[in-house]
Scaffold this active site. Structure first.
Site, mmCIF file in Angstrom:
data_model
loop_
_atom_site.group_PDB
_atom_site.id
_atom_site.type_symbol
_atom_site.label_atom_id
_atom_site.label_comp_id
_atom_site.label_asym_id
_atom_site.label_seq_id
_atom_site.Cartn_x
_atom_site.Cartn_y
_atom_site.Cartn_z
ATOM 1 N N ARG A 165 49.660 40.696 39.112
ATOM 2 C CA ARG A 165 49.382 39.362 39.658
ATOM 3 C C ARG A 165 50.583 38.424 39.463
ATOM 4 O O ARG A 165 50.432 37.227 39.227
ATOM 5 C CB ARG A 165 48.148 38.725 39.022
ATOM 6 C CG ARG A 165 46.856 39.420 39.327
ATOM 7 C CD ARG A 165 46.525 39.377 40.811
ATOM 8 N NE ARG A 165 45.168 39.815 41.075
ATOM 9 C CZ ARG A 165 44.784 41.094 41.117
ATOM 10 N NH1 ARG A 165 45.674 42.054 40.950
ATOM 11 N NH2 ARG A 165 43.532 41.407 41.361
ATOM 12 N N SER A 241 39.146 35.958 41.235
ATOM 13 C CA SER A 241 39.275 35.958 39.774
ATOM 14 C C SER A 241 40.021 34.704 39.338
ATOM 15 O O SER A 241 41.107 34.425 39.849
ATOM 16 C CB SER A 241 40.086 37.164 39.302
ATOM 17 O OG SER A 241 39.484 38.356 39.714
ATOM 18 N N GLU A 337 44.811 32.996 36.587
ATOM 19 C CA GLU A 337 45.539 33.699 37.641
ATOM 20 C C GLU A 337 45.797 32.705 38.785
ATOM 21 O O GLU A 337 46.762 32.813 39.520
ATOM 22 C CB GLU A 337 44.648 34.840 38.132
ATOM 23 C CG GLU A 337 45.298 35.784 39.091
ATOM 24 C CD GLU A 337 44.341 36.283 40.142
ATOM 25 O OE1 GLU A 337 44.282 35.669 41.220
ATOM 26 O OE2 GLU A 337 43.675 37.295 39.881
HETATM 27 N N1 EPU Z 1 32.734 43.094 33.811
HETATM 28 C C1 EPU Z 1 31.644 42.620 33.116
HETATM 29 N N2 EPU Z 1 31.061 41.456 33.523
HETATM 30 C C2 EPU Z 1 31.507 40.745 34.567
HETATM 31 C C3 EPU Z 1 32.632 41.212 35.284
HETATM 32 C C4 EPU Z 1 33.239 42.393 34.885
HETATM 33 O O1 EPU Z 1 31.204 43.225 32.156
HETATM 34 O O2 EPU Z 1 30.912 39.704 34.855
HETATM 35 C C5 EPU Z 1 33.409 44.334 33.370
HETATM 36 C C6 EPU Z 1 32.713 45.607 33.763
HETATM 37 O O3 EPU Z 1 32.787 46.460 32.641
HETATM 38 C C7 EPU Z 1 33.558 46.211 34.842
HETATM 39 C C8 EPU Z 1 34.940 45.682 34.482
HETATM 40 O O4 EPU Z 1 34.698 44.420 33.867
HETATM 41 O O5 EPU Z 1 33.508 47.581 34.813
HETATM 42 C C9 EPU Z 1 35.837 45.485 35.672
HETATM 43 O O6 EPU Z 1 35.163 44.642 36.604
HETATM 44 P P1 EPU Z 1 35.553 44.621 38.154
HETATM 45 O O7 EPU Z 1 35.646 46.012 38.673
HETATM 46 O O8 EPU Z 1 34.658 43.682 38.845
HETATM 47 O O9 EPU Z 1 37.047 44.096 38.136
HETATM 48 P P2 EPU Z 1 37.761 42.905 37.358
HETATM 49 O O10 EPU Z 1 38.660 43.504 36.334
HETATM 50 O O11 EPU Z 1 36.780 41.899 36.894
HETATM 51 C C10 EPU Z 1 39.843 42.959 38.924
HETATM 52 C C11 EPU Z 1 40.645 42.012 39.760
HETATM 53 C C12 EPU Z 1 39.912 41.680 41.051
HETATM 54 C C13 EPU Z 1 39.681 42.969 41.814
HETATM 55 C C14 EPU Z 1 38.893 43.941 40.925
HETATM 56 C C15 EPU Z 1 38.743 45.301 41.541
HETATM 57 C C16 EPU Z 1 41.982 40.721 38.201
HETATM 58 C C17 EPU Z 1 42.209 39.397 37.577
HETATM 59 N N3 EPU Z 1 40.939 40.802 39.024
HETATM 60 O O12 EPU Z 1 38.649 42.286 38.530
HETATM 61 O O13 EPU Z 1 40.740 40.845 41.827
HETATM 62 O O14 EPU Z 1 38.981 42.750 43.013
HETATM 63 O O15 EPU Z 1 39.585 44.134 39.661
HETATM 64 O O16 EPU Z 1 39.967 45.973 41.485
HETATM 65 O O17 EPU Z 1 42.741 41.658 37.967
HETATM 66 C C18 EPU Z 1 41.271 38.584 42.333
HETATM 67 O O18 EPU Z 1 42.384 38.819 41.869
HETATM 68 O O19 EPU Z 1 40.958 37.458 42.785
HETATM 69 C C19 EPU Z 1 40.278 39.639 42.318
HETATM 70 C C20 EPU Z 1 39.031 39.445 42.734
#
Ligand code: EPU
Length: 342
Positions: A165, A241, A337
């Site tokens: 990012r 995010s 971010e």
């Molecule tokens: N999780 C929770 N609770 C929540 C959200 C997430 O427990 O409310 C945990 C879960 O264990 C899940 C893990 O976090 O398995 C990962 O969650 P998710 O797959 O939703 O991904 P993220 O790490 O929360 C990142 C990116 C997103 C992107 C997704 C999918 C960043 C800051 N965000 O989110 O990007 O869509 O992975 O690859 O790296 C963005 O940048 O705006 C964005 C949406």
């Protein structure tokens, strides 16, 4: 023709739907108008806010300068060889439209990045990423115009200093360039990125197996996952995010894991572990929290939302509370971010 307007509400131009205004506002869709604008004596020293889709900004006050909406259009194949096709898109092209175009043409590489809000020109700024793919993996080059001098420069991959990012446009060159076009190097023969758990499950639910896997199926799976978890900015203001996922030293991770056995973590090199900030925020009790019109999304705790009339400062105040509580509970600093405009 340049049409500079004054006292314009930026509400339609930021996905958080914050009702801040710009002293001046202009929409630029071609190189000639951009050059004319940058040479206007009365605006030479005026601070400028460059807006693509406005999907990664939080406006905390009225902008006392010139907001420039970048609307350069066009999607063209500029080069091709046996294995790759080079697709150039205007900085103002809607990112998802470009993805759909490429999926339809069977150009592979950005299908995992389906439905990300924002424009093509904003994509390299923060090296957009989702479901195991980051923009930098398909990035070839971009053209950008220097705001102070009007000079056009081509940036190759190394010039952009991409990170998680991150890019040079968020750091050393922040606020200095307007990205007018981006060229992607896409594959004629796809490499499928399906390792991300949610994608595997969704593809299985869709009845897609290894035999009938396609970039279209991956795109559909990603769209399905995003729609089920992330709020649609057309309905609830948000910027995806709000925080980055923090990377913490392995020793700290192991210690935390002893106290919180369900804490997820993904190794980054040998010494660091990336922890999902969404998990930390949810476990700290914030998921679904609402104060006035500022809130933490009920299905994805990493996303802050504006239910209607929240101000940028109200969202920012909530972000600070969340940050402090995560710091206090786990000793981890989470950083935004989103680009915060104060
Ligand atoms: N999780 C929770 N609770 C929540 C959200 C997430 O427990 O409310 C945990 C879960 O264990 C899940 C893990 O976090 O398995 C990962 O969650 P998710 O797959 O939703 O991904 P993220 O790490 O929360 C990142 C990116 C997103 C992107 C997704 C999918 C960043 C800051 N965000 O989110 O990007 O869509 O992975 O690859 O790296 C963005 O940048 O705006 C964005 C949406």
């Amino acid at each position: 023709m340049l049409s500079i307007q004054s006292h314009v509400s930026l509400k339609p131009y930021n996905t958080f739907r914050i009702d801040a205004s710009a002293r001046y506002w202009v929409d630029i869709s071609n190189e000639d108008d951009l050059q004319t604008l940058l040479q206007l004596a009365e605006f030479l020293d005026t601070p400028k806010l460059i807006l693509g889709g406005g999907s990664n900004v939080l406006l905390c006050q009225n902008f006392d300068g010139l907001a420039v909406k970048v609307s350069f259009q066009g999607i063209d194949v500029v080069r091709e060889d046996d294995t790759h096709v080079y697709v150039k898109a205007g900085g103002g092209v809607n990112w998802h439209q470009l993805v759909m175009h490429c999926v339809d043409q069977d150009y592979a590489g950005i299908e995992n990045l389906s439905l990300i809000p924002g424009t093509v020109g904003a994509a390299p700024m923060q090296n957009i990423g989702a479901y195991g793919v980051e923009l930098e993996q398909v990035f070839d080059s971009l053209t950008a115009v220097h705001i102070q001098t009007g000079h056009t420069r081509t940036f190759g991959h190394a010039d952009c200093a991409f990170g998680y990012r991150e890019s040079v446009f968020k750091r050393e060159l922040k606020g200095q360039y307007i990205i007018t076009s981006v060229t992607l190097r896409l594959d004629k023969v796809p490499t499928f990125h399906t390792r991300y758990g949610a994608i595997q499950e969704t593809l299985a639910d869709m009845g897609v197996s290894e035999d009938n896997l396609s970039i279209k199926a991956i795109s559909e799976a990603v769209i399905h996952i995003r729609r089920s978890k992330l709020p649609d900015p057309a309905q609830i203001g948000n910027a995806g995010s709000f925080f980055k996922n923090p990377e913490i030293p392995k020793a700290q991770f192991n210690q935390l894991k002893a106290n919180y056995p369900t804490l997820p973590g993904y190794p980054v090199g040998d010494d660091f572990v990336k922890v999902p900030a969404g998990w930390l925020i949810e476990q700290a009790g914030w998921k679904g929290y609402r104060s006035g019109d500022a809130g933490v999304h009920a299905k994805q705790a990493l996303v802050l939302v504006n239910y209607d009339k929240a101000t940028g400062n109200q969202i920012l105040a909530l972000a600070k509370q969340v940050q402090e509580s995560v710091q206090k509970k786990y000793g981890i600093t989470i950083t935004p971010e989103v680009n915060i405009i104060r």
